[in-house]
Scaffold this active site. Structure first.
Site, PDB file in Angstrom:
ATOM      1  N   GLN A   1      38.005  25.044 -49.834  1.00  0.00           N
ATOM      2  CA  GLN A   1      39.267  25.498 -49.245  1.00  0.00           C
ATOM      3  C   GLN A   1      39.835  26.684 -50.021  1.00  0.00           C
ATOM      4  O   GLN A   1      40.690  27.403 -49.510  1.00  0.00           O
ATOM      5  CB  GLN A   1      40.290  24.355 -49.239  1.00  0.00           C
ATOM      6  CG  GLN A   1      39.939  23.237 -48.269  1.00  0.00           C
ATOM      7  CD  GLN A   1      40.969  22.135 -48.228  1.00  0.00           C
ATOM      8  OE1 GLN A   1      40.625  20.978 -48.394  1.00  0.00           O
ATOM      9  NE2 GLN A   1      42.237  22.447 -47.991  1.00  0.00           N
TER      10      GLN A   1
ATOM     11  N   ARG B   1      46.823  16.753 -45.985  1.00  0.00           N
ATOM     12  CA  ARG B   1      47.658  17.334 -44.923  1.00  0.00           C
ATOM     13  C   ARG B   1      49.123  17.277 -45.326  1.00  0.00           C
ATOM     14  O   ARG B   1      49.982  16.730 -44.638  1.00  0.00           O
ATOM     15  CB  ARG B   1      47.434  16.603 -43.605  1.00  0.00           C
ATOM     16  CG  ARG B   1      47.691  17.558 -42.445  1.00  0.00           C
ATOM     17  CD  ARG B   1      47.157  17.043 -41.161  1.00  0.00           C
ATOM     18  NE  ARG B   1      47.360  18.088 -40.172  1.00  0.00           N
ATOM     19  CZ  ARG B   1      46.587  18.305 -39.142  1.00  0.00           C
ATOM     20  NH1 ARG B   1      45.536  17.574 -38.948  1.00  0.00           N
ATOM     21  NH2 ARG B   1      46.845  19.273 -38.294  1.00  0.00           N
ATOM     22  N   CYS B   2      49.377  17.855 -46.487  1.00  0.00           N
ATOM     23  CA  CYS B   2      50.689  17.685 -47.108  1.00  0.00           C
ATOM     24  C   CYS B   2      50.840  18.776 -48.146  1.00  0.00           C
ATOM     25  O   CYS B   2      49.862  19.295 -48.648  1.00  0.00           O
ATOM     26  CB  CYS B   2      50.699  16.307 -47.746  1.00  0.00           C
ATOM     27  SG  CYS B   2      51.719  16.063 -49.179  1.00  0.00           S
TER      28      CYS B   2
ATOM     29  N   GLU C   1      50.908  20.695 -41.517  1.00  0.00           N
ATOM     30  CA  GLU C   1      51.014  19.333 -42.029  1.00  0.00           C
ATOM     31  C   GLU C   1      52.293  18.628 -41.634  1.00  0.00           C
ATOM     32  O   GLU C   1      52.442  17.421 -41.862  1.00  0.00           O
ATOM     33  CB  GLU C   1      50.868  19.331 -43.530  1.00  0.00           C
ATOM     34  CG  GLU C   1      51.642  20.392 -44.170  1.00  0.00           C
ATOM     35  CD  GLU C   1      51.071  20.735 -45.526  1.00  0.00           C
ATOM     36  OE1 GLU C   1      51.862  20.831 -46.439  1.00  0.00           O
ATOM     37  OE2 GLU C   1      49.854  20.886 -45.646  1.00  0.00           O
TER      38      GLU C   1
END
Ligand code: CDP
Length: 806
Positions: A237, A384-385, A760
């Site tokens: 990522q 996802r935060c 997110e």
């Protein structure tokens, strides 16, 4: 005569710029199975790696015998910690300032920890050889309970740190202590509680979960001995960070490392850090002189790569009798597993957890977080935060419901009363965060009207009465959640990773014919960046989005960037893209002025062209100006039309949302049906409404998974009991509810195009909304808090505890 000259609006529509539901350009290759993932990479002479892993949760490694494995036909090398020690790579630094064993060095600290690395001619031989490595273990006492980690006599997890009173984030108070971190004003918070009319206190546990992207983590390492260069393809990522960290660890000069992240099948934070498999593949390629591929299987991914959450939050709220919040306190124990490999900005060992005051106007607040070591896998990523926002949002949203219940107020009404008001923005929270913009009441009001909240409550009241009369065995729950996110890490004054400031970048080149390429330091894992960055450029430069190629993930071509996670791409690289466009546009304006023989100030922008003010017939389109940039520039001006921008945001962005969920629960089976889920999101300026909707559907589905069934569970011997999809709930289309989406638009005042992140938000707001709905169903029976996950068994148990099965 018909006027066929297209209007400005018609020309703008053709560009497919911001606001357009442009179809995802990347899907052309994905739906045809033509994506290029790491597993698609096949290099001549490529070898395959596989890992021997520990069956024990905690054990001393007495002896490793690799003879039989090494003798297996097809096996090229077997690497252990002893091999790695010869190149000083037995341990590696983590992103959190800790060190982590690459391969077991003297003992293993969690089940499935990496013990030895097999390198073979093919996958099958490598897998067979894994079975032939003989490891002699001496089991040690295990602790998987973070609340027991700092007790007297708890098993010592990190013998390497024994006696060390200082950690990466200050003083350590126990041999299993990682860090203490606090925020807010303790004295002010204590004073608020001392004079509080009503208080609540609850231990709210956010269990350990896992991002489980569909594609597991993998890499191909290829070391060229002649050039002394390493090429590393991987599921990264943050490719540039991997290059820098790789150089620091391996001592290979950074310009001789080429990191390439091809297509990635989901990341969700799981693919930010560096894993032993990567290091072993690099070492194996250096040792063998051949490319080495390492691919995790699902069990390895779920049980050893970065987990998320595992926060034990003891939260308190103080309020007046008429329902105004006056104080917040929270003491949290954060389980980091065996090594602190948390992916957080350096200054924030507990991430952005101090956003825990949420969307409410708390005059005083304080939080303290203790990180601890246990016999679990390392990690602690933002699934996802944005760096622990999800934990914070879950905690405050549950606590607000609990307080509303104690006050006898409706949870939506209680929230409405305490939401930060529109006129308070920019708003500084009791923790010091400066919320950039918001219109919370409007959002909650719209949500309540959209679902006819009043009518739902009436229905619930009559159902509750029927339940009490014994006429039904079904409970109805209405969950309300209002969340504020903090995304766009980040301002360099607040955020860095290993000392690298968290800016991001965009480099745009416009070619002579008016098409172009944009290269960025971010990396899409399915978010549609190739589509949406081009839309920003289309609107900013007046060139069709279809004429712009977007490239990410290659450290040789992209400008330096910190990657994609924490919904930072739009707030940071989206801004860099707009700013680079503006540099290009400024140059184009000078070229236009020269060509039209007017002063720059006499020109105005109109969708895709500069025209002479008061004389719109005289203009130069951006396509014409691109051509001119390569052959007709004003004297003294450099030819060409390109720009680069490194954007260091002045602040985070604060998207928000109002979610409402309705569930029906059968108390005799625990079965919970999500009848409705309405999600209103405000992410400022919307670049692509269709992609936003897709992001929200995906995030809500993950939230549904987490709230209703996910947990990475360990038994007391340290066995991870949920290491496959048989035991770990991954929702499919069959279980997933239908989503209703909606929006308001409150632009960010400091972002060049007013956009905030969105990826997110649905996970952050979705989890508490589901949990509030389940809890709300039981609230009238005296229940205050049922821990997640709300799978059927646990919900049945909750009903049992309330005596509903008598
Ligand atoms: O960093 P990440 O890409 O995961 O998250 P994001 O910045 O929230 O963007 C997710 C996707 O939604 C990207 O394709 C964005 O361009 C898109 N988006 C949008 O269209 N409008 C916004 N205001 C925010 C994001």
């Amino acid at each position: 005569m018909n006027d066929v000259t297209p209007t400005s609006a018609e020309r703008a529509a053709k560009l497919e710029g911001m606001g357009c539901k442009r179809k995802r350009v990347e899907d052309i290759r994905f739906v045809q199975g033509k994506g290029n993932y790491v597993d698609d990479i096949r290099l001549p002479g490529m070898l395959y790696g596989d890992l021997v892993r520990s069956p024990h949760g905690h054990a001393r490694v007495k002896k490793i015998n690799t003879t039989k494995a090494a003798a297996l036909p097809g096996v090229v090398a077997v690497i252990t910690a002893e091999t790695l020690k010869t190149v000083n790579l037995a341990w590696m630094p983590t992103l959190a300032g800790d060190t982590q064993m690459v391969l077991a060095d003297g003992k293993v600290l969690f089940q499935n920890q990496e013990v030895a690395f097999i390198v073979a001619e093919n996958r099958e031989a490598a897998a067979d050889a894994v079975e032939l490595v003989e490891v002699e273990y001496e089991p040690l006492p295990v602790n998987v309970d973070p609340l027991k980690a700092m007790t007297d006599g708890a098993p010592i997890i990190r013998e390497d740190l024994k006696g060390k009173t200082d950690g990466a984030h200050g003083k350590r108070k126990h041999y299993n202590h990682v860090f203490s971190w606090q925020a807010g004003d303790r004295t002010a918070a204590d004073a608020a509680f001392a004079k509080a009319e009503v208080t609540i206190k609850e231990m709210i546990i956010y269990p350990r979960v896992h991002p489980c992207p569909l594609e597991t983590c993998q890499c191909v390492a290829s070391f060229d001995k002649i050039k002394g260069e390493l090429t590393l393809w991987g599921t990264f990522q943050a490719p540039h960070v991997i290059r820098t960290v790789g150089s620091l660890i391996s001592k290979i000069p950074e310009h001789k490392i080429h990191v390439i992240a091809p297509d990635i099948g989901g990341g969700f934070g799981n693919k930010v850090g560096a894993y032993p498999g990567y290091i072993c593949s690099i070492v194996a390629s250096i040792v063998t002189g051949r490319p080495v591929k390492w691919t995790e299987d699902r069990i390895e991914n779920l049980s050893t790569t970065a987990f998320a959450r595992d926060f034990y939050m003891d939260v308190e709220i103080a309020a007046t009798k008429d329902g105004r919040v006056t104080g917040l306190r929270c003491y949290t124990v954060a389980d980091h597993g065996a090594f602190d490999a948390c992916a957080n900005a350096t200054k924030w060992p507990a991430g952005l957890f101090s956003i825990i005051s949420g969307s409410y106007d708390f005059p005083a607040a304080y939080c303290l977080v203790d990180g601890v070591y246990t016999n679990k896998a390392p990690g602690g990523v933002a699934y996802r935060c944005s760096f622990r926002v999800t934990e914070a949002a879950y905690c405050i949203e549950r606590a607000m419901d609990i307080m509303a219940q104690k006050l006898g107020m409706d949870p939506a009404e209680f929230r409405m009363k305490n939401l930060i008001r529109r006129e308070q923005f920019p708003y500084t929270s009791a923790f010091g965060w400066q919320y950039d913009s918001g219109d919370y009441q409007t959002a909650l009001k719209k949500a309540m009207e959209s679902v006819d909240y009043k009518k739902l409550r009436e229905e619930q009241n009559s159902k509750r009465a029927a339940f009490k009369r014994g006429e039904t065995r079904e409970l109805m729950g209405i969950g309300v959640a209002f969340f504020t996110e903090i995304v766009g890490a980040g301002p360099s004054r607040a955020c860095d990773i290993l000392g690298i400031a968290m800016f991001d970048s965009a480099e745009i080149r416009i070619h002579p014919t008016g098409s172009g390429i944009c290269r960025l330091g971010t990396k899409s894992q399915g978010q549609g960046h190739e589509t949406t960055y081009a839309q920003i450029i289309a609107t900013e430069l007046g060139l069709p989005a279809d004429n712009i190629a977007v490239e990410e993930g290659n450290t040789d071509t992209a400008p330096y960037g910190l990657g994609t996670y924490g919904s930072r791409s739009t707030p940071v690289s989206g801004a860099a893209t707009a700013m680079a466009c503006r540099k290009i546009k400024a140059k184009a304006q000078m070229i236009a002025a020269y060509m039209l023989e007017v002063h720059d100030d006499d020109l105005e922008w109109d969708v895709d062209r500069f025209r002479v003010k008061g004389n719109p017939e005289r203009f130069k389109t951006m396509t014409e100006l691109a051509w001119a940039a390569y052959h007709e520039v004003p004297p003294g001006m450099e030819p060409g039309l390109e720009a680069i921008n490194y954007y260091d945001p002045p602040n985070f962005t604060y998207p928000f949302g109002a979610y409402i969920c309705v569930v029906d629960i059968d108390v005799d089976t625990g079965q919970t049906k999500v009848r409705r889920f309405y999600a209103l999101d405000d992410c400022g300026t919307r670049i692509n409404p269709m992609i936003i909707e897709g992001q929200i559907h995906g995030g809500l589905t993950e939230a549904f998974g987490i709230a209703m069934g996910q947990e990475i569970h360990y038994d007391e011997d340290g066995n991870v009991t949920t290491a496959s999809f048989l035991d770990y709930f991954l929702p499919t289309a069959v279980e997933t509810p239908r989503w209703e989406t909606d929006w308001t638009t409150t632009p960010s005042p400091h972002h060049p195009i007013g956009a905030k992140g969105v990826g997110e938000s649905p996970n952050v707001g979705g989890v508490p909304c589901f949990s509030n709905a389940v809890n709300d169903a039981f609230a009238f029976l005296g229940s205050t808090h049922i821990q997640m996950p709300h799978d059927h068994w646990r919900t049945w148990m909750a009903a049992e505890k309330l005596g509903l099965h008598a």
